[in-house]
Design an enzyme around this catalytic site. Structure first.
Site, short mmCIF file in Angstrom:
data_model
loop_
_atom_site.label_atom_id
_atom_site.label_comp_id
_atom_site.label_asym_id
_atom_site.label_seq_id
_atom_site.Cartn_x
_atom_site.Cartn_y
_atom_site.Cartn_z
N CYS A 159 0.81 -1.22 0.00
CA CYS A 159 0.00 0.00 0.00
C CYS A 159 0.84 1.27 0.00
CB CYS A 159 -0.90 0.03 1.23
SG CYS A 159 -1.85 -1.45 1.39
N1 CO8 Z 1 -21.75 -9.32 2.49
C1 CO8 Z 1 -22.47 -9.51 3.61
N2 CO8 Z 1 -21.94 -9.84 4.80
C2 CO8 Z 1 -20.61 -10.00 4.87
C3 CO8 Z 1 -19.78 -9.82 3.74
C4 CO8 Z 1 -20.40 -9.46 2.50
N3 CO8 Z 1 -19.69 -9.29 1.40
N4 CO8 Z 1 -18.50 -10.03 4.10
C5 CO8 Z 1 -18.52 -10.35 5.41
N5 CO8 Z 1 -19.79 -10.33 5.87
C6 CO8 Z 1 -20.24 -10.62 7.23
C7 CO8 Z 1 -19.21 -11.41 8.02
O1 CO8 Z 1 -19.32 -12.79 7.73
C8 CO8 Z 1 -19.59 -11.08 9.45
O2 CO8 Z 1 -20.68 -11.87 9.83
P1 CO8 Z 1 -20.79 -12.43 11.36
O3 CO8 Z 1 -20.86 -11.18 12.21
O4 CO8 Z 1 -22.04 -13.21 11.33
O5 CO8 Z 1 -19.54 -13.21 11.59
C9 CO8 Z 1 -20.07 -9.64 9.36
O6 CO8 Z 1 -20.41 -9.43 7.96
C10 CO8 Z 1 -19.04 -8.64 9.79
O7 CO8 Z 1 -17.76 -8.99 9.16
P2 CO8 Z 1 -16.42 -8.24 9.48
O8 CO8 Z 1 -16.22 -8.18 10.94
O9 CO8 Z 1 -15.32 -8.84 8.64
O10 CO8 Z 1 -16.78 -6.79 8.90
P3 CO8 Z 1 -16.04 -5.43 9.12
O11 CO8 Z 1 -17.02 -4.48 9.66
O12 CO8 Z 1 -14.72 -5.59 9.83
O13 CO8 Z 1 -15.68 -4.97 7.60
C11 CO8 Z 1 -13.75 -4.89 6.14
C12 CO8 Z 1 -14.82 -5.77 6.81
C13 CO8 Z 1 -14.47 -3.95 5.17
C14 CO8 Z 1 -12.80 -5.78 5.40
C15 CO8 Z 1 -13.04 -4.03 7.20
O14 CO8 Z 1 -12.62 -4.86 8.29
C16 CO8 Z 1 -11.82 -3.32 6.66
O15 CO8 Z 1 -11.81 -2.75 5.58
N6 CO8 Z 1 -10.80 -3.26 7.46
C17 CO8 Z 1 -9.61 -2.55 7.08
C18 CO8 Z 1 -8.73 -3.44 6.37
C19 CO8 Z 1 -7.70 -2.70 5.60
O16 CO8 Z 1 -7.57 -1.51 5.55
N7 CO8 Z 1 -6.91 -3.43 4.98
C20 CO8 Z 1 -5.89 -2.87 4.22
C21 CO8 Z 1 -6.15 -3.33 2.93
S1 CO8 Z 1 -4.69 -3.77 2.20
C22 CO8 Z 1 -4.31 -2.51 1.22
O17 CO8 Z 1 -4.80 -1.41 1.36
C23 CO8 Z 1 -3.44 -2.80 0.07
C24 CO8 Z 1 -2.99 -4.23 0.04
C25 CO8 Z 1 -2.15 -4.39 -1.17
C26 CO8 Z 1 -1.86 -5.83 -1.37
C27 CO8 Z 1 -2.67 -6.36 -2.49
C28 CO8 Z 1 -2.24 -7.75 -2.77
C29 CO8 Z 1 -3.09 -8.41 -3.79
#
Ligand code: CO8
Length: 376
Positions: A159
């Site tokens: 990133c």
């Molecule tokens: N639709 C519906 N429900 C869903 C979905 C979906 N698509 N996905 C997950 N759920 C459900 C889960 O199963 C979970 O259900 P339960 O509570 O029953 O277990 C519920 O929704 C909540 O899930 P999460 O706790 O995972 O949800 P969050 O509120 O944490 O949101 C995110 C998920 C959006 C992924 C969030 O955690 C996030 O964005 N965090 C930050 C992460 C981040 O910034 N990462 C950096 C990214 S890396 C980067 O920027 C570059 C990387 C470069 C490398 C690339 C290599 C290829």
């Protein structure tokens, strides 16, 4: 102060705009078909059924509404679920990579803004999160196409690929190794995504950005930003990963294994990384004698709207506005190293000479790269 400026930036936006609705529809069609195929095991309780994705969840959890893709058809075809590379780079591995084509389009815009031509450049750094080809270096192919002189090389820092590339370019220009540098971050990320993973199928989009770095005394740009300070940080973490590489060539049975593609512990990243970002920026400002009020704008990494809101709220002590900390991830999704530069490129033209802004990438590895900039 470095005596070095950013004299031009450019953004390449891929041709296919894919909404959450389109992506969720194809994922849910794929998951429904998978559940039908595995009905007996699901009913016997030996495996879990695939859960459906939802537009509402994606927008609330991430702020993403749309993303751009080089190939929009493959990832949204429920019978395929990955991009079609060969349609975009038909001559095979030695044909000009899609990533170089993206890089070139962004570079042309940055050069135009800097009032320069390809032959004026004597350092090309292609700094991206992931790689379509390793050898020969894609930066040298871009150098040849641009007619740039000097030397070129590929580098990677997830990133923070753009900010770390910019810092390397500043060092090269300051030391006299190079005169005018072009840094390009071409994030062709869709091939590394697992579009059958509900947790991450919505996160990324493709995009490329380019930045021209040169000496302030020499710039012909009418909208350059002076680089006052830069601060980099890394700390090893496996919470964001994509395991493909030479191992994939050898362990053929693992080519389609999920850990070869993007995986993350999103919540852990949120909790672990953000305090580091806030400490990093506060320490940089304190060391250089700045206060947050000195800054007109914060161009932040674009991974998740809740992360950006949290970070700016902590830094500023108030709710951020689009003017103070612009969001582009709603339209572009997460474009890894390109995100903060897209925000910079699209939200810098209203700066007057003497106004300051802070550019900051953060994310995988973990990595953080921040720049204090002043419009000259
Ligand atoms: N639709 C519906 N429900 C869903 C979905 C979906 N698509 N996905 C997950 N759920 C459900 C889960 O199963 C979970 O259900 P339960 O509570 O029953 O277990 C519920 O929704 C909540 O899930 P999460 O706790 O995972 O949800 P969050 O509120 O944490 O949101 C995110 C998920 C959006 C992924 C969030 O955690 C996030 O964005 N965090 C930050 C992460 C981040 O910034 N990462 C950096 C990214 S890396 C980067 O920027 C570059 C990387 C470069 C490398 C690339 C290599 C290829």
């Amino acid at each position: 102060m470095t005596g070095i400026v950013i004299s031009g930036t450019g953004v390449y936006t891929p041709p296919h705009s894919i909404s959450n609705e389109t992506l969720v529809e194809s994922y849910n069609a794929w998951a429904t078909a998978w559940n039908d195929d595995h009905k007996a095991e699901i009913e016997a309780g030996t495996i879990d059924a695939m859960q459906m994705s939802s537009v509402e969840f994606i927008e609330k959890a991430s702020g993403i509404k749309n993303r751009f893709m080089m190939d929009g058809k493959g990832p949204t075809d429920p019978t395929r679920m990955y991009p079609n590379l060969s349609e975009l780079a038909p001559e095979g591995p030695m044909g000009t990579p899609v990533q170089v084509q993206m890089a070139l389009a962004a570079a042309e815009k940055a050069l135009a803004e800097a009032n320069l031509k390809g032959e004026d450049i004597d350092l090309v750094i292609l700094s991206s999160s992931i790689w379509e080809r390793f050898v020969p270096s894609m930066a040298t192919e871009l150098q040849k196409i641009l007619g740039a002189k000097g030397f070129a090389f590929d580098m990677a820092m997830a990133c923070s690929s753009a900010t770390f590339g910019m810092s390397t370019a500043v060092d090269a220009v300051q030391s006299g190794m190079a005169n005018k540098a072009l840094v390009v971050t071409a994030e062709y990320i869709t091939p590394a995504m697992n579009y059958t993973d509900r947790d991450s199928h919505f996160i990324f989009g493709d995009a490329a950005v380019a930045i021209v770095i040169e000496r302030e005394a020499e710039t012909k740009s009418t909208s350059a930003f002076r680089i006052h300070d830069r601060k980099l940080f890394t700390e090893y973490s496996t919470n964001i990963a994509a395991g493909f590489g030479t191992r994939t060539l050898i362990e053929r049975d693992k080519i389609s294994h999920p850990d070869q593609r993007f995986i993350q512990q999103g919540r852990v990243v949120f909790k672990e990384l953000l305090p580091k970002v806030i400490d990093h920026v506060n320490a940089q400002l304190a060391a250089k004698g700045y206060k947050v009020e000195d800054f007109k704008r914060f161009w932040l990494h674009q991974a998740n709207i809740n992360m950006n809101m949290f970070a700016t709220r902590k830094l500023l002590g108030e709710d951020p506005t689009q003017d103070k900390a612009p969001i582009v991830l709603d339209e572009y999704a997460n474009t890894a190293g390109a995100g903060c530069i897209i925000a910079f490129d699209k939200y810098k033209d209203d700066f007057k000479p003497g106004e300051f802004g802070l550019l900051c990438s953060f994310g995988a590895s973990y990595s953080i790269g921040s720049f204090i900039l002043e419009r000259i």
